[in-house]
Design an enzyme around this catalytic site. Structure first.
Site, mmCIF file in Angstrom:
data_model
loop_
_atom_site.group_PDB
_atom_site.id
_atom_site.type_symbol
_atom_site.label_atom_id
_atom_site.label_comp_id
_atom_site.label_asym_id
_atom_site.label_seq_id
_atom_site.Cartn_x
_atom_site.Cartn_y
_atom_site.Cartn_z
ATOM 1 N N TYR A 143 10.492 18.067 5.871
ATOM 2 C CA TYR A 143 11.199 18.766 6.940
ATOM 3 C C TYR A 143 10.439 19.990 7.441
ATOM 4 O O TYR A 143 10.709 20.492 8.524
ATOM 5 C CB TYR A 143 12.591 19.199 6.484
ATOM 6 C CG TYR A 143 13.557 18.059 6.242
ATOM 7 C CD1 TYR A 143 13.238 16.753 6.611
ATOM 8 C CD2 TYR A 143 14.779 18.279 5.637
ATOM 9 C CE1 TYR A 143 14.122 15.713 6.385
ATOM 10 C CE2 TYR A 143 15.665 17.242 5.409
ATOM 11 C CZ TYR A 143 15.332 15.958 5.782
ATOM 12 O OH TYR A 143 16.213 14.930 5.553
ATOM 13 N N LYS A 194 9.274 9.235 -5.560
ATOM 14 C CA LYS A 194 8.680 7.903 -5.374
ATOM 15 C C LYS A 194 7.234 7.953 -5.864
ATOM 16 O O LYS A 194 6.279 7.788 -5.097
ATOM 17 C CB LYS A 194 8.769 7.483 -3.916
ATOM 18 C CG LYS A 194 10.149 7.064 -3.470
ATOM 19 C CD LYS A 194 10.560 5.695 -4.056
ATOM 20 C CE LYS A 194 9.805 4.565 -3.401
ATOM 21 N NZ LYS A 194 10.223 3.248 -3.961
ATOM 22 N N ASP A 227 14.811 5.092 -4.688
ATOM 23 C CA ASP A 227 15.584 3.916 -4.295
ATOM 24 C C ASP A 227 16.432 3.408 -5.448
ATOM 25 O O ASP A 227 17.594 3.019 -5.264
ATOM 26 C CB ASP A 227 14.666 2.816 -3.746
ATOM 27 C CG ASP A 227 13.466 2.535 -4.635
ATOM 28 O OD1 ASP A 227 13.217 3.290 -5.595
ATOM 29 O OD2 ASP A 227 12.748 1.547 -4.359
ATOM 30 N N ASP A 251 18.624 15.087 0.548
ATOM 31 C CA ASP A 251 19.481 14.954 1.717
ATOM 32 C C ASP A 251 20.220 13.622 1.672
ATOM 33 O O ASP A 251 21.444 13.550 1.855
ATOM 34 C CB ASP A 251 18.623 15.065 2.984
ATOM 35 C CG ASP A 251 19.442 15.304 4.235
ATOM 36 O OD1 ASP A 251 20.683 15.295 4.159
ATOM 37 O OD2 ASP A 251 18.840 15.495 5.307
ATOM 38 N N ASP A 255 24.429 12.906 0.120
ATOM 39 C CA ASP A 255 25.453 12.323 0.984
ATOM 40 C C ASP A 255 26.011 11.044 0.373
ATOM 41 O O ASP A 255 27.217 10.778 0.442
ATOM 42 C CB ASP A 255 24.880 12.034 2.381
ATOM 43 C CG ASP A 255 24.991 13.233 3.300
ATOM 44 O OD1 ASP A 255 25.236 14.344 2.801
ATOM 45 O OD2 ASP A 255 24.816 13.065 4.521
#
Length: 370
Positions: A143, A194, A227, A251, A255
């Site tokens: 970001y 990852k 994942d 992020d 959620d």
């Protein structure tokens, strides 16, 4: 009487002002009943600031935030400001606050209250007793990384790009927050990245592992690909205690975890900076739900996440554990009494609006403090 504690309140847009009004009532109650007084100031932020000042957040508002002991934030954004361009997005306000206050550790709890087990889309035996803390790095990563932009290639195609980048110190400081929190909980940290396909992910894993060996060998550390973590949060969420991860993955995963609880309208968050030599620590607290422009002004928004964000503020910025717990218990008791806003309705419960939910919290506070 405790010393004044300086709060900056930034209600923002959409349902932000509505749910923040209920927090102000809790603050007033504390002034009257709990012998804790607050020096409160308000300002515009996001779309509200664009309408008032012509910018998502002014330099003067930023200075207020730097001077405050803590910032309580509502929500920003809405269709009204969507066509103003990338640099005039209402969300620029929260990004600037995080960056200039160096709020690098975002704490997002995912807790299932017993009265709301049926509100989750997962089976009750999967989410009962769920209590996860996700620690998301919030001032680095993709970001904020450079280079970034959109360019035209020699063949006429356009290409958009962002850069995932982290330094050793950026990873260590957020991981350190996770380890320290774990020591006060179930003493388990899962670091998520990852590492199998990203150099930055491999570096993240190596850095967290080295910090763990040096400073936190007493805490149980595991690693998981992002994942797989998403899948495991749905499959068996109670395996987690504290999850530490990057800006992007945090992020997404926070959620996802929030919906295990039944509603975005239920969950608070804290974003913390480093402890300064003076002992002060910049901090911002906000619900993780958005501005919900579709229901703004209708008096139906759920104020519980905003109220619980204030409880987190009391705990992490002011060390007022008893007062934070009092507010959290009042919120749970309201739910036990069968009161629900539209987003958490279930059979056999009574639907109420924002104001009635706030009044019910105050009544429970009166009972608990009697």
């Amino acid at each position: 009487m405790a010393a004044n504690k300086k709060l900056l309140i930034l209600p923002g847009d959409g349902i932000g002002p509505e749910v923040m009004r209920e927090v102000r009532r809790v603050i007033d109650w504390m002034d009257r009943r709990r012998l804790v007084t607050f020096e409160v100031s308000d300002d515009h932020v996001g779309g509200s600031a664009i309408d008032t000042y012509g910018t998502p957040i002014t330099d003067a508002t930023m200075q207020k935030a730097k001077d405050a002991d803590a910032v309580l934030f509502g929500s920003v954004g809405g269709p009204k400001w969507e066509k103003l361009g990338f640099d005039m997005r209402p969300e620029i306000a929260i990004l600037r606050l995080r960056k200039e206050l160096d709020l690098f550790a975002n704490l997002r709890p995912a807790t299932v209250f017993d009265p709301l087990i049926d509100a989750s889309t997962l089976k009750a035996d999967v989410v009962r007793g769920l209590d996860i803390m996700i620690v998301r790095e919030s001032t680095g990563g993709i970001y904020f990384g450079e280079p970034r932009g959109v360019e035209t290639l020699p063949d006429g195609q356009r290409r958009g790009y962002d850069t995932e980048t982290y330094t050793t110190s950026e990873i260590e400081r957020v991981a350190r927050v996770g380890f320290e929190l774990a020591r006060k909980r179930q003493n388990r940290v899962c670091s998520v990245e990852k590492a199998n396909v990203m150099q930055s992910g491999l570096f993240w894993r190596q850095t967290v592992t080295a910090l763990h060996q040096r400073e936190f060998p007493d805490v149980e550390l595991s690693h998981m690909y992002a994942d797989n973590c998403a899948m495991q949060l749905v499959r068996n969420p109670r395996q987690f205690d504290v999850i530490v991860t990057s800006n992007l993955f945090g992020d997404l995963l926070s959620d996802l975890a929030s919906m295990l609880t039944g509603s975005l309208g239920m969950l608070p968050s804290a974003t913390l900076g480093a402890v300064q030599p003076s002992g002060k620590r910049h901090a911002l607290y906000e619900p993780i739900h958005g501005s919900a422009p579709d229901i703004a002004g209708k008096g139906v928004a759920n104020p519980l996440a905003q109220v619980l964000s204030f409880a987190m503020l009391l705990r992490y910025s002011f060390g007022l554990e008893e007062d934070a717990g009092l507010i959290e218990t009042a919120c749970v008791n309201v739910l036990k009494n069968g009161l629900r806003t539209a987003d958490i309705m279930s059979p056999g419960t009574a639907r109420v609006g924002t104001t009635v939910m706030g009044e019910s919290i105050l009544r429970e506070l009166d009972k608990l403090a009697a």
